[in-house]
Write a protein that holds these residues in place. Structure first.
Motif, PDB file in Angstrom:
ATOM      1  N   UNK A   5       0.817  -1.213   0.000  1.00  0.00           N
ATOM      2  CA  UNK A   5       0.000   0.000   0.000  1.00  0.00           C
ATOM      3  C   UNK A   5       0.853   1.267   0.000  1.00  0.00           C
ATOM      4  N   UNK A   6       2.179   1.119  -0.021  1.00  0.00           N
ATOM      5  CA  UNK A   6       3.074   2.275   0.046  1.00  0.00           C
ATOM      6  C   UNK A   6       3.557   2.638  -1.351  1.00  0.00           C
ATOM      7  N   UNK A   7       3.480   3.932  -1.654  1.00  0.00           N
ATOM      8  CA  UNK A   7       3.994   4.453  -2.917  1.00  0.00           C
ATOM      9  C   UNK A   7       4.916   5.615  -2.594  1.00  0.00           C
ATOM     10  N   UNK A   8       6.093   5.597  -3.148  1.00  0.00           N
ATOM     11  CA  UNK A   8       7.022   6.714  -3.017  1.00  0.00           C
ATOM     12  C   UNK A   8       6.845   7.565  -4.260  1.00  0.00           C
ATOM     13  N   UNK A   9       6.521   8.822  -4.056  1.00  0.00           N
ATOM     14  CA  UNK A   9       6.216   9.700  -5.186  1.00  0.00           C
ATOM     15  C   UNK A   9       7.320  10.711  -5.434  1.00  0.00           C
ATOM     16  N   UNK A  10       7.682  10.853  -6.671  1.00  0.00           N
ATOM     17  CA  UNK A  10       8.545  11.928  -7.113  1.00  0.00           C
ATOM     18  C   UNK A  10       7.619  12.923  -7.802  1.00  0.00           C
ATOM     19  N   UNK A  11       7.412  14.060  -7.185  1.00  0.00           N
ATOM     20  CA  UNK A  11       6.394  14.990  -7.675  1.00  0.00           C
ATOM     21  C   UNK A  11       6.971  16.101  -8.554  1.00  0.00           C
ATOM     22  N   UNK A  12       8.244  15.986  -8.905  1.00  0.00           N
ATOM     23  CA  UNK A  12       8.816  17.005  -9.784  1.00  0.00           C
ATOM     24  C   UNK A  12       8.063  17.015 -11.116  1.00  0.00           C
ATOM     25  N   UNK A  13       7.669  18.201 -11.535  1.00  0.00           N
ATOM     26  CA  UNK A  13       6.980  18.352 -12.809  1.00  0.00           C
ATOM     27  C   UNK A  13       5.486  18.066 -12.749  1.00  0.00           C
ATOM     28  N   UNK A  14       4.956  17.769 -11.568  1.00  0.00           N
ATOM     29  CA  UNK A  14       3.525  17.501 -11.414  1.00  0.00           C
ATOM     30  C   UNK A  14       2.858  18.767 -10.875  1.00  0.00           C
ATOM     31  N   UNK A  15       1.689  19.082 -11.372  1.00  0.00           N
ATOM     32  CA  UNK A  15       0.994  20.295 -10.934  1.00  0.00           C
ATOM     33  C   UNK A  15       0.597  20.190  -9.461  1.00  0.00           C
ATOM     34  N   UNK A  16       0.476  21.344  -8.831  1.00  0.00           N
ATOM     35  CA  UNK A  16       0.070  21.397  -7.426  1.00  0.00           C
ATOM     36  C   UNK A  16      -1.289  20.731  -7.228  1.00  0.00           C
ATOM     37  N   UNK A  17      -2.195  20.948  -8.169  1.00  0.00           N
ATOM     38  CA  UNK A  17      -3.526  20.337  -8.074  1.00  0.00           C
ATOM     39  C   UNK A  17      -3.416  18.810  -8.077  1.00  0.00           C
ATOM     40  N   UNK A  18      -2.605  18.259  -8.962  1.00  0.00           N
ATOM     41  CA  UNK A  18      -2.453  16.801  -9.028  1.00  0.00           C
ATOM     42  C   UNK A  18      -1.801  16.262  -7.752  1.00  0.00           C
ATOM     43  N   UNK A  19      -0.807  16.982  -7.234  1.00  0.00           N
ATOM     44  CA  UNK A  19      -0.176  16.566  -5.975  1.00  0.00           C
ATOM     45  C   UNK A  19      -1.216  16.550  -4.864  1.00  0.00           C
ATOM     46  N   UNK A  20      -2.019  17.604  -4.782  1.00  0.00           N
ATOM     47  CA  UNK A  20      -3.055  17.681  -3.761  1.00  0.00           C
ATOM     48  C   UNK A  20      -4.022  16.499  -3.888  1.00  0.00           C
ATOM     49  N   UNK A  21      -4.421  16.178  -5.106  1.00  0.00           N
ATOM     50  CA  UNK A  21      -5.356  15.074  -5.316  1.00  0.00           C
ATOM     51  C   UNK A  21      -4.717  13.732  -4.934  1.00  0.00           C
ATOM     52  N   UNK A  22      -3.433  13.555  -5.211  1.00  0.00           N
ATOM     53  CA  UNK A  22      -2.732  12.335  -4.796  1.00  0.00           C
ATOM     54  C   UNK A  22      -2.712  12.216  -3.273  1.00  0.00           C
ATOM     55  N   UNK A  23      -2.417  13.321  -2.607  1.00  0.00           N
ATOM     56  CA  UNK A  23      -2.397  13.314  -1.139  1.00  0.00           C
ATOM     57  C   UNK A  23      -3.790  13.073  -0.578  1.00  0.00           C
ATOM     58  N   UNK A  24      -4.793  13.699  -1.188  1.00  0.00           N
ATOM     59  CA  UNK A  24      -6.172  13.538  -0.732  1.00  0.00           C
ATOM     60  C   UNK A  24      -6.647  12.085  -0.870  1.00  0.00           C
ATOM     61  N   UNK A  25      -6.167  11.402  -1.883  1.00  0.00           N
ATOM     62  CA  UNK A  25      -6.574  10.020  -2.112  1.00  0.00           C
ATOM     63  C   UNK A  25      -5.774   8.996  -1.328  1.00  0.00           C
ATOM     64  N   UNK A  26      -4.746   9.446  -0.606  1.00  0.00           N
ATOM     65  CA  UNK A  26      -3.891   8.507   0.127  1.00  0.00           C
ATOM     66  C   UNK A  26      -4.550   8.083   1.442  1.00  0.00           C
ATOM     67  N   UNK A  27      -4.232   6.864   1.888  1.00  0.00           N
ATOM     68  CA  UNK A  27      -4.684   6.407   3.210  1.00  0.00           C
ATOM     69  C   UNK A  27      -3.958   7.169   4.302  1.00  0.00           C
ATOM     70  N   UNK A  28      -2.676   7.411   4.103  1.00  0.00           N
ATOM     71  CA  UNK A  28      -1.829   8.157   5.034  1.00  0.00           C
ATOM     72  C   UNK A  28      -0.610   8.623   4.258  1.00  0.00           C
ATOM     73  N   UNK A  29       0.058   9.641   4.786  1.00  0.00           N
ATOM     74  CA  UNK A  29       1.238  10.179   4.125  1.00  0.00           C
ATOM     75  C   UNK A  29       2.384  10.230   5.132  1.00  0.00           C
ATOM     76  N   UNK A  30       3.520   9.688   4.725  1.00  0.00           N
ATOM     77  CA  UNK A  30       4.759   9.836   5.482  1.00  0.00           C
ATOM     78  C   UNK A  30       5.537  10.912   4.741  1.00  0.00           C
ATOM     79  N   UNK A  31       5.774  12.038   5.413  1.00  0.00           N
ATOM     80  CA  UNK A  31       6.405  13.142   4.693  1.00  0.00           C
ATOM     81  C   UNK A  31       7.606  13.668   5.453  1.00  0.00           C
ATOM     82  N   UNK A  32       8.604  14.025   4.679  1.00  0.00           N
ATOM     83  CA  UNK A  32       9.798  14.610   5.263  1.00  0.00           C
ATOM     84  C   UNK A  32       9.850  16.102   4.980  1.00  0.00           C
ATOM     85  N   UNK A  33       9.201  16.529   3.948  1.00  0.00           N
ATOM     86  CA  UNK A  33       9.191  17.942   3.583  1.00  0.00           C
ATOM     87  C   UNK A  33       7.982  18.626   4.200  1.00  0.00           C
ATOM     88  N   UNK A  34       8.215  19.802   4.739  1.00  0.00           N
ATOM     89  CA  UNK A  34       7.177  20.542   5.443  1.00  0.00           C
ATOM     90  C   UNK A  34       5.977  20.840   4.555  1.00  0.00           C
TER      91      UNK A  34
END
Length: 125
Positions: free
Chosen positions: A13-42
């Motif tokens: 169930x874990x996906x490591x995402x490289x979000x370079x070049x992805x729109x902010x909207x798409x990143x937000x939608x990916x995060x919104x659809x996640x069960x949980x997020x492990x994040x290192x960046x603020x």
């Protein structure tokens, strides 16, 4: 990846995402659809709170740890941490997702109110 190995049966169930070049909207939608997020960046953590997604922030600097303690009631994992601790936090997030999503909603609202108060104080000076 080490995190996937350490969390056992949740690894699929874990996906490591490289979000370079992805729109902010798409990143937000990916995060919104996640069960949980492990994040290192603020900013990933802030977007996750906005998306009402349970997060496990990893603090690599004192200022990041301070942000989470000052603006939210989310306890970050501080480097170095044990993978057992991460695994337990991830299991907790996955097992109580609805409660945590509700908590994220409350944190988002409280953080917004606190930010408004800070801006008001800044305007006064």
């Amino acid at each position: 990846n080490k995190i996937s190995e350490q969390v056992g049966n949740a690894a699929d169930r874990i996906k490591v995402l490289d979000v370079r070049g992805i729109s902010l909207h798409k990143i937000f939608m990916l995060l919104h659809g996640a069960d949980a997020v492990i994040c290192m960046r603020l900013h990933c953590g802030i977007l996750s709170v906005m998306a009402e997604t349970p997060i496990i922030p990893i603090s690599y600097m004192k200022k990041v740890e301070n942000f989470w303690s000052d603006f939210t009631d989310i306890k970050s994992l501080n480097l170095p941490f044990s993978y057992n601790e991460l695994r337990e936090r991830l299991k907790e997030a996955l097992n109580s997702a609805e409660t945590l999503k509700s908590r994220m909603r409350a944190i988002r609202h409280a953080s917004y109110q606190k930010a408004l108060r800070y801006f008001d104080l800044i305007k006064r000076y």
